[in-house]
Scaffold this motif. Structure first.
Motif, short mmCIF file in Angstrom:
data_model
loop_
_atom_site.label_atom_id
_atom_site.label_comp_id
_atom_site.label_asym_id
_atom_site.label_seq_id
_atom_site.Cartn_x
_atom_site.Cartn_y
_atom_site.Cartn_z
N GLN A 1 -0.84 -7.20 -4.93
CA GLN A 1 -1.48 -6.11 -5.29
C GLN A 1 -0.88 -5.21 -4.60
N VAL A 2 -1.29 -3.81 -5.23
CA VAL A 2 -0.72 -2.65 -4.53
C VAL A 2 -1.95 -1.64 -4.49
N LEU A 3 -2.25 -0.74 -3.65
CA LEU A 3 -3.28 0.12 -3.79
C LEU A 3 -2.79 1.54 -3.19
N VAL A 4 -3.33 2.48 -3.74
CA VAL A 4 -3.12 3.89 -3.28
C VAL A 4 -3.79 4.01 -1.86
N TRP A 5 -3.46 4.79 -0.99
CA TRP A 5 -4.06 4.68 0.23
C TRP A 5 -5.17 5.55 0.19
N VAL B 1 0.75 -1.33 0.08
CA VAL B 1 0.10 -0.06 0.12
C VAL B 1 0.79 1.20 -0.11
N THR B 2 0.39 2.24 -0.54
CA THR B 2 1.33 3.40 -0.38
C THR B 2 1.11 4.22 0.80
N ALA B 3 1.99 5.05 1.23
CA ALA B 3 2.11 5.68 2.54
C ALA B 3 2.74 7.01 2.40
N TYR B 4 2.48 8.06 2.76
CA TYR B 4 3.32 9.31 2.45
C TYR B 4 3.60 10.00 4.04
N ASP B 5 3.30 9.61 4.93
CA ASP B 5 3.60 10.30 6.20
C ASP B 5 3.81 9.30 7.29
N CYS C 1 10.65 3.29 -2.58
CA CYS C 1 10.24 4.61 -2.73
C CYS C 1 10.35 4.67 -4.35
N ASP C 2 9.42 5.56 -4.92
CA ASP C 2 9.42 5.90 -6.30
C ASP C 2 10.62 6.80 -6.69
N MET C 3 11.08 6.77 -7.77
CA MET C 3 12.05 7.86 -8.23
C MET C 3 11.29 8.47 -9.16
N GLY D 1 10.44 -2.73 -10.62
CA GLY D 1 10.08 -2.16 -11.93
C GLY D 1 8.61 -1.76 -12.04
N HIS D 2 8.04 -1.15 -13.06
CA HIS D 2 6.87 -0.62 -13.31
C HIS D 2 6.43 -0.51 -14.67
N LEU D 3 5.40 -1.38 -15.27
CA LEU D 3 5.40 -1.51 -16.56
C LEU D 3 3.62 -1.27 -16.83
N ILE E 1 8.14 -6.40 -10.10
CA ILE E 1 7.49 -5.59 -11.23
C ILE E 1 6.26 -5.17 -10.83
N VAL E 2 5.95 -3.88 -10.71
CA VAL E 2 4.63 -3.24 -10.78
C VAL E 2 3.72 -3.40 -12.00
N LEU E 3 2.75 -4.15 -12.19
CA LEU E 3 2.03 -4.04 -13.36
C LEU E 3 0.72 -3.30 -13.44
N GLU E 4 0.69 -1.92 -14.01
CA GLU E 4 -0.52 -1.25 -13.67
C GLU E 4 -1.26 -0.97 -15.16
N GLY E 5 -2.64 -1.04 -14.82
CA GLY E 5 -3.57 -0.72 -15.88
C GLY E 5 -3.46 -1.51 -17.18
N ILE F 1 5.27 -1.08 1.74
CA ILE F 1 4.91 0.37 1.77
C ILE F 1 5.79 0.66 0.57
N LEU F 2 4.88 1.66 -0.24
CA LEU F 2 5.46 2.39 -1.53
C LEU F 2 5.38 3.88 -1.10
N VAL F 3 6.23 4.48 -0.89
CA VAL F 3 6.30 5.86 -0.90
C VAL F 3 6.07 6.15 -2.50
N GLY F 4 4.88 6.50 -2.85
CA GLY F 4 4.84 6.58 -4.42
C GLY F 4 4.67 7.92 -4.74
N ASP F 5 4.83 8.35 -6.23
CA ASP F 5 5.14 9.49 -6.52
C ASP F 5 3.55 10.03 -6.72
N SER F 6 2.63 9.27 -6.75
CA SER F 6 1.17 9.50 -6.51
C SER F 6 0.98 10.62 -5.31
N LEU F 7 1.96 10.78 -4.59
CA LEU F 7 1.92 11.82 -3.38
C LEU F 7 1.76 13.20 -4.09
O1 KIV Z 1 3.17 6.27 -7.24
C1 KIV Z 1 2.24 5.33 -6.92
O2 KIV Z 1 1.37 5.32 -6.19
C2 KIV Z 1 2.48 4.12 -7.85
C3 KIV Z 1 1.30 3.06 -7.73
C4 KIV Z 1 0.20 3.41 -8.24
C5 KIV Z 1 2.01 1.74 -7.98
O3 KIV Z 1 3.21 4.05 -8.62
#
Ligand code: KIV
Length: 275
Positions: free
Chosen positions: A211-215, A20-24, A81-83, A135-137, A178-182, A39-45
Motif C-alpha cells: 500500500q502507499v498513502l500520501v503523507w 508513503v510519500t515524503a517531500y522534505d 521519485c515521480d516523473m 509503473g502506475h495504472l 506497479i502502483v494501482l490507484e483508484g 518513500i515516494l517523492v510523489g508529484d502529489s507535492l
Molecule cells: O504522486 C503521488 O503521491 C502518487 C501516489 C498517490 C501513488 O503518485
C-alpha cells in the motif's frame, strides 16, 4: 535493512510492502526511523506542498528540489521519485535524460511513471539505461482532464480488461512494481494475482502486494480526506491547537517567559547605557 528494487520484487507473495510519500528532509527522516519499506517523492507535492489543483504544473526542477531534500534523510527505505507531466511524453531521449537526472542529481533509486502499453518504449529504454521503473495504472492523476475528473477507473468489463492488458505489457517492458490507484478491489486483486511483480495499492483494496498513502492524508493534514485514505494520526488538529495556544500566549504576554530568554551580566546597565 536497506530496501532495494530486488528486495521489493522478492517480497511478492511473502510479505506486504509499505510505502508513503515524503517531500522534505524532516518527514523523510521520520520514515527513515520507521520500518516503512519505501518513500515516494510523489508529484502529489504539487497539490499538498505547492497548492496547485492537480499535478499538471509540477516541473522536473520541482521534483529534483524535493527529491534532493528527501534523499539526504532516506537511507534504508527504497527511494522512488515521480516523473512529472510532460517529462517522459515528448521523446524517449528526453524521458531517459530526465529520469537520469532524478537518479544522478536527485538521489532517488527508481522513477515512477503513469501509463500503460503506450509507454512500453520509454520503460524499455529506461531499463536499458539501468534506471528501475515503477509503473502506475488506474486513476492516474496526470490524466485528470482525459478522465473528466478524479474518477475511479476500471469499472466496465472493457476498462478492466484494458488495465490487465496494460499491467501485463508494462511488466513485460521491465517495471519492477506497479502502483494501482483508484480501481475496484476485485480488479486490483486479479491484476495482482496475474503479475510476477508486486502491486502497490492506493484506493485499490487489500488484495495488492503493498500500500502507499500520501503523507498529508495519513497524518490528518489534508483539507479533504479521500475515502480510501485512513488518517493514522490527527496531526493537523494538533498543529491548529498549537497555533491557537501560541497566538494567545503571545498576545497575553505570557510567552516568552524568563525560561525562554537569554541573560548577560549587568544586562540592565548595558541596555540603559547604550546610545
Ligand atoms: O504522486 C503521488 O503521491 C502518487 C501516489 C498517490 C501513488 O503518485
Amino acid at each position: 535493512m536497506k530496501n532495494t528494487v530486488t528486495s521489493f520484487m522478492a517480497a511478492k507473495g511473502k510479505e506486504k510492502l509499505s510505502m508513503v510519500t515524503a517531500y522534505d528532509f524532516c518527514s523523510a527522516r521520520m520514515v527513515q526511523e520507521s520500518p516503512v519499506n519505501a518513500i515516494l517523492v510523489g508529484d502529489s507535492l504539487g497539490m499538498v506542498m505547492l497548492g496547485y489543483e492537480n499535478t499538471l504544473a509540477v516541473t522536473l526542477e520541482d521534483m529534483l528540489h524535493h527529491c534532493k531534500a528527501v534523499a539526504r534523510a532516506c537511507h534504508d527505505p527504497l527511494l522512488v521519485c515521480d516523473m512529472p507531466f510532460l517529462s517522459y511524453h515528448i521523446s524517449v531521449e528526453e524521458c531517459v535524460r530526465n529520469a537520469g537526472r532524478l537518479l544522478s542529481e536527485g538521489g532517488c533509486e527508481a522513477v515512477k511513471l503513469e501509463g500503460g502499453v503506450e509507454f512500453c518504449r520509454e520503460i524499455k529504454s529506461l531499463s536499458r539505461a539501468s534506471i528501475p521503473v515503477m509503473g502506475h495504472l488506474g486513476l492516474t492523476p496526470q490524466s485528470v482532464h482525459a478522465f473528466g475528473g478524479f474518477k475511479v477507473q476500471g469499472k466496465s468489463l472493457a476498462a478492466a480488461q484494458k488495465l490487465l492488458d496494460d499491467a501485463r505489457a508494462i511488466q513485460d517492458a521491465g517495471v519492477f512494481s506497479i502502483v494501482l490507484e483508484g480501481i475496484p478491489q476485485a480488479l486490483a486483486s486479479r491484476i495482482t494475482r496475474e503479475l510476477t511483480v508486486p502491486t502497490i495499492g492506493i484506493g485499490a483494496g487489500a488484495g495488492c502486494d503493498g500500500q502507499v498513502l500520501v503523507w498529508h492524508d495519513m497524518m490528518g493534514m489534508s483539507p479533504q480526506k479521500p475515502k480510501f485514505a485512513r488518517c493514522f494520526v490527527d496531526v493537523g488538529s494538533a498543529f491548529k491547537e498549537a497555533l491557537c495556544s501560541y497566538d494567545a500566549a503571545v498576545k497575553s504576554g505570557e510567552f516568552p517567559s524568563a525560561e525562554y530568554c537569554y541573560k548577560a551580566e549587568q544586562e540592565e546597565e548595558i541596555a540603559a547605557s547604550i546610545k
